[in-house]
Motif scaffolding. Structure first.
Motif, PDB file in Angstrom:
ATOM      1  N   HIS A 223       0.834  -1.207   0.000  1.00 20.22           N
ATOM      2  CA  HIS A 223       0.000   0.000   0.000  1.00 20.22           C
ATOM      3  C   HIS A 223       0.867   1.255   0.000  1.00 20.22           C
ATOM      4  O   HIS A 223       0.585   2.214  -0.743  1.00 20.22           O
ATOM      5  CB  HIS A 223      -0.938   0.002   1.205  1.00 20.22           C
ATOM      6  CG  HIS A 223      -1.905   1.138   1.197  1.00 20.22           C
ATOM      7  ND1 HIS A 223      -1.701   2.297   1.936  1.00 20.22           N
ATOM      8  CD2 HIS A 223      -3.076   1.328   0.515  1.00 20.22           C
ATOM      9  CE1 HIS A 223      -2.697   3.121   1.725  1.00 20.22           C
ATOM     10  NE2 HIS A 223      -3.549   2.567   0.875  1.00 20.22           N
ATOM     11  N   ARG A 224       1.920   1.263   0.814  1.00 21.88           N
ATOM     12  CA  ARG A 224       2.812   2.421   0.831  1.00 21.88           C
ATOM     13  C   ARG A 224       3.485   2.627  -0.525  1.00 21.88           C
ATOM     14  O   ARG A 224       3.638   3.759  -0.992  1.00 21.88           O
ATOM     15  CB  ARG A 224       3.877   2.246   1.916  1.00 21.88           C
ATOM     16  CG  ARG A 224       3.394   2.571   3.319  1.00 21.88           C
ATOM     17  CD  ARG A 224       4.543   2.671   4.285  1.00 21.88           C
ATOM     18  NE  ARG A 224       5.247   1.393   4.428  1.00 21.88           N
ATOM     19  CZ  ARG A 224       4.925   0.490   5.341  1.00 21.88           C
ATOM     20  NH1 ARG A 224       3.926   0.717   6.183  1.00 21.88           N
ATOM     21  NH2 ARG A 224       5.607  -0.636   5.433  1.00 21.88           N
TER      22      ARG A 224
ATOM     23  N   TRP B  96       2.340   1.790  -3.527  1.00 24.74           N
ATOM     24  CA  TRP B  96       1.429   2.249  -4.583  1.00 24.74           C
ATOM     25  C   TRP B  96       0.704   3.548  -4.231  1.00 24.74           C
ATOM     26  O   TRP B  96       0.180   4.210  -5.120  1.00 24.74           O
ATOM     27  CB  TRP B  96       0.424   1.144  -4.901  1.00 24.74           C
ATOM     28  CG  TRP B  96       1.080   0.012  -5.603  1.00 24.74           C
ATOM     29  CD1 TRP B  96       1.432  -1.194  -5.077  1.00 24.74           C
ATOM     30  CD2 TRP B  96       1.509  -0.005  -6.967  1.00 24.74           C
ATOM     31  NE1 TRP B  96       2.047  -1.972  -6.019  1.00 24.74           N
ATOM     32  CE2 TRP B  96       2.095  -1.271  -7.198  1.00 24.74           C
ATOM     33  CE3 TRP B  96       1.446   0.909  -8.016  1.00 24.74           C
ATOM     34  CZ2 TRP B  96       2.622  -1.635  -8.421  1.00 24.74           C
ATOM     35  CZ3 TRP B  96       1.962   0.548  -9.242  1.00 24.74           C
ATOM     36  CH2 TRP B  96       2.547  -0.701  -9.435  1.00 24.74           C
ATOM     37  N   ARG B  97       0.703   3.901  -2.931  1.00 18.19           N
ATOM     38  CA  ARG B  97       0.031   5.142  -2.537  1.00 18.19           C
ATOM     39  C   ARG B  97       0.696   6.359  -3.177  1.00 18.19           C
ATOM     40  O   ARG B  97       0.036   7.350  -3.510  1.00 18.19           O
ATOM     41  CB  ARG B  97       0.054   5.260  -1.015  1.00 18.19           C
ATOM     42  CG  ARG B  97      -0.778   6.418  -0.468  1.00 18.19           C
ATOM     43  CD  ARG B  97      -0.811   6.344   1.040  1.00 18.19           C
ATOM     44  NE  ARG B  97       0.533   6.309   1.587  1.00 18.19           N
ATOM     45  CZ  ARG B  97       0.838   5.935   2.837  1.00 18.19           C
ATOM     46  NH1 ARG B  97      -0.142   5.520   3.642  1.00 18.19           N
ATOM     47  NH2 ARG B  97       2.068   5.938   3.263  1.00 18.19           N
ATOM     48  N   THR B  98       2.018   6.293  -3.353  1.00 15.48           N
ATOM     49  CA  THR B  98       2.737   7.392  -3.998  1.00 15.48           C
ATOM     50  C   THR B  98       2.862   7.187  -5.500  1.00 15.48           C
ATOM     51  O   THR B  98       2.874   8.154  -6.259  1.00 15.48           O
ATOM     52  CB  THR B  98       4.137   7.535  -3.381  1.00 15.48           C
ATOM     53  OG1 THR B  98       4.823   6.269  -3.467  1.00 15.48           O
ATOM     54  CG2 THR B  98       4.037   7.956  -1.924  1.00 15.48           C
TER      55      THR B  98
ATOM     56  N   ASP C 208       0.703   5.297  -7.533  1.00 14.67           N
ATOM     57  CA  ASP C 208      -0.581   5.259  -8.232  1.00 14.67           C
ATOM     58  C   ASP C 208      -1.683   5.153  -7.178  1.00 14.67           C
ATOM     59  O   ASP C 208      -1.948   4.068  -6.652  1.00 14.67           O
ATOM     60  CB  ASP C 208      -0.630   4.067  -9.182  1.00 14.67           C
ATOM     61  CG  ASP C 208      -1.878   4.039 -10.050  1.00 14.67           C
ATOM     62  OD1 ASP C 208      -2.887   4.662  -9.666  1.00 14.67           O
ATOM     63  OD2 ASP C 208      -1.858   3.394 -11.113  1.00 14.67           O
ATOM     64  N   THR C 209      -2.321   6.261  -6.868  1.00 10.16           N
ATOM     65  CA  THR C 209      -3.315   6.264  -5.795  1.00 10.16           C
ATOM     66  C   THR C 209      -4.499   5.350  -6.109  1.00 10.16           C
ATOM     67  O   THR C 209      -5.102   4.780  -5.200  1.00 10.16           O
ATOM     68  CB  THR C 209      -3.823   7.691  -5.536  1.00 10.16           C
ATOM     69  OG1 THR C 209      -4.332   8.245  -6.765  1.00 10.16           O
ATOM     70  CG2 THR C 209      -2.699   8.571  -5.019  1.00 10.16           C
ATOM     71  N   ARG C 210      -4.860   5.236  -7.374  1.00 13.29           N
ATOM     72  CA  ARG C 210      -5.965   4.335  -7.721  1.00 13.29           C
ATOM     73  C   ARG C 210      -5.577   2.875  -7.445  1.00 13.29           C
ATOM     74  O   ARG C 210      -6.386   2.094  -6.956  1.00 13.29           O
ATOM     75  CB  ARG C 210      -6.361   4.522  -9.185  1.00 13.29           C
ATOM     76  CG  ARG C 210      -7.004   5.869  -9.488  1.00 13.29           C
ATOM     77  CD  ARG C 210      -7.448   5.943 -10.931  1.00 13.29           C
ATOM     78  NE  ARG C 210      -8.061   7.230 -11.228  1.00 13.29           N
ATOM     79  CZ  ARG C 210      -7.385   8.311 -11.603  1.00 13.29           C
ATOM     80  NH1 ARG C 210      -6.051   8.245 -11.708  1.00 13.29           N
ATOM     81  NH2 ARG C 210      -8.005   9.437 -11.857  1.00 13.29           N
TER      82      ARG C 210
ATOM     83  N   ALA D 203      -3.599   1.892  -5.212  1.00 10.11           N
ATOM     84  CA  ALA D 203      -3.603   1.685  -3.758  1.00 10.11           C
ATOM     85  C   ALA D 203      -4.987   1.307  -3.261  1.00 10.11           C
ATOM     86  O   ALA D 203      -5.133   0.566  -2.275  1.00 10.11           O
ATOM     87  CB  ALA D 203      -3.116   2.946  -3.055  1.00 10.11           C
TER      88      ALA D 203
ATOM     89  N   GLU E 176      -6.118  -1.689  -0.665  1.00 13.94           N
ATOM     90  CA  GLU E 176      -6.936  -1.440   0.526  1.00 13.94           C
ATOM     91  C   GLU E 176      -8.098  -2.421   0.613  1.00 13.94           C
ATOM     92  O   GLU E 176      -8.409  -2.941   1.692  1.00 13.94           O
ATOM     93  CB  GLU E 176      -7.463  -0.011   0.505  1.00 13.94           C
ATOM     94  CG  GLU E 176      -6.409   1.059   0.752  1.00 13.94           C
ATOM     95  CD  GLU E 176      -6.961   2.453   0.535  1.00 13.94           C
ATOM     96  OE1 GLU E 176      -8.181   2.576   0.298  1.00 13.94           O
ATOM     97  OE2 GLU E 176      -6.175   3.420   0.596  1.00 13.94           O
TER      98      GLU E 176
END
Length: 298
Positions: free
Chosen positions: A17-18, A20-22, A24-26, A28, A32
């Motif tokens: 998650h960390r 892909w959060r930076t 590609d937010t989608r 991430a 989730e």
């Protein structure tokens, strides 16, 4: 060890998650959804069975391979559940909306283009792909014999699931678990993978090839008892047609016969455990495990 399995699952999903959060937010968001479904899994039957088989075989509780294998099994099961929910159009999974349902609802709330149902189903399938990929990442570190068991299990489970779906489509699927009782084939999609394969993986990780046959015999009896309990009590594998069959076939006397059969199968599994060379105290633990598992619906 089970606490370490939970930590391994959380750590793996948090790391992804960390990442892909930076990037590609989608993307991430998909992680989730998968993490939420993994987090609400409460029984952890497969990790528990693997750890039990591993420690009973004398495995080192500090070794990381068994923890990785147990976490991989949980992710593989999550993949199977997600895809099964899509096929069955299930509304709930583990007390929360099934992933394809929640994603379809998100599509509708946001007024996105295309068909909400197809969006939900396709994204849920991708979440299943992700769970399988992460499971394989963990399994890639397993030693040779254990990895071969993992590879065989994956293939057998895919083929077995297809066979189950084909039989249902051809009106040949029988909710009564007679095949499990008489000697289940490799195509079973339920307890076969919850009991037999995790136990054998545990033995392989402990370098105890001599336990392969005893664990197989123990698992066959226990699997049959577990499936029969699911039929009697209405577990998730048994839907309205099983309920109808229970109402037609199972009067009080027949239910009593089925309960006696469960006890006989558990006794058979316990005798197998009692006659097997295991670490100190683990014969009794396997006997108690058989009683506990047979009390839970499949």
């Amino acid at each position: 060890m089970l606490d370490r399995v939970e930590e391994r699952l959380r750590g793996l999903l948090n790391d992804e998650h960390r990442r892909w959060r930076t990037a590609d937010t989608r993307g991430a968001g998909l992680i989730e959804s998968l993490a939420e479904l993994v987090a609400v899994g409460v029984d952890r039957v497969r990790p528990l069975t693997l750890v039990t088989g591993y420690l009973a075989a004398g495995g080192d509780p500090e070794a990381p391979e068994a923890v990785d294998a147990a976490a991989a099994l949980e992710l593989l099961d999550t993949c199977t559940l997600i895809r099964g929910d899509v096929r069955d159009n299930a509304a709930l999974r583990r007390g929360i909306p099934a992933l394809h349902v929640s994603r379809a609802a998100e599509h509708e709330r946001n007024g996105w283009a295309g068909e909400a149902r197809r969006f939900g189903e396709s994204t849920a399938t991708l979440a299943g792909d992700l769970a399988l990929t992460l499971a394989d990442r963990l399994a890639a570190r397993l030693p040779g014999t254990a990895w071969q068991l993992w590879d065989d299990m994956r293939v057998e489970r895919a083929v077995g699931t297809y066979a189950h779906e084909a039989m249902a489509a051809e009106y040949l699927d029988d909710p009564w678990p007679g095949r499990c009782i008489s000697g289940c084939d490799r195509g079973c999609a339920a307890g076969w993978y919850a009991v037999r394969h995790p136990l054998r993986l545990g033995a392989a990780l402990a370098d105890r090839p001599d336990l392969d046959a005893p664990y197989d015999a123990y698992a066959r009896s226990l699997h049959a008892a577990w499936r029969l309990r699911g039929f009697l009590d209405g577990g998730p594998e048994y839907d309205w047609d099983a309920e109808l069959l229970r109402e037609i076939l199972l009067e009080r006397e027949e239910r009593g016969i089925a309960e006696r059969l469960i006890r006989e199968l558990v006794d058979r599994a316990s005798r197998t455990a009692a006659a097997t060379r295991l670490a100190a105290g683990w014969r009794e633990e396997l006997e108690a495990f058989a009683v506990r598992l047979a009390a839970e619906p499949a």
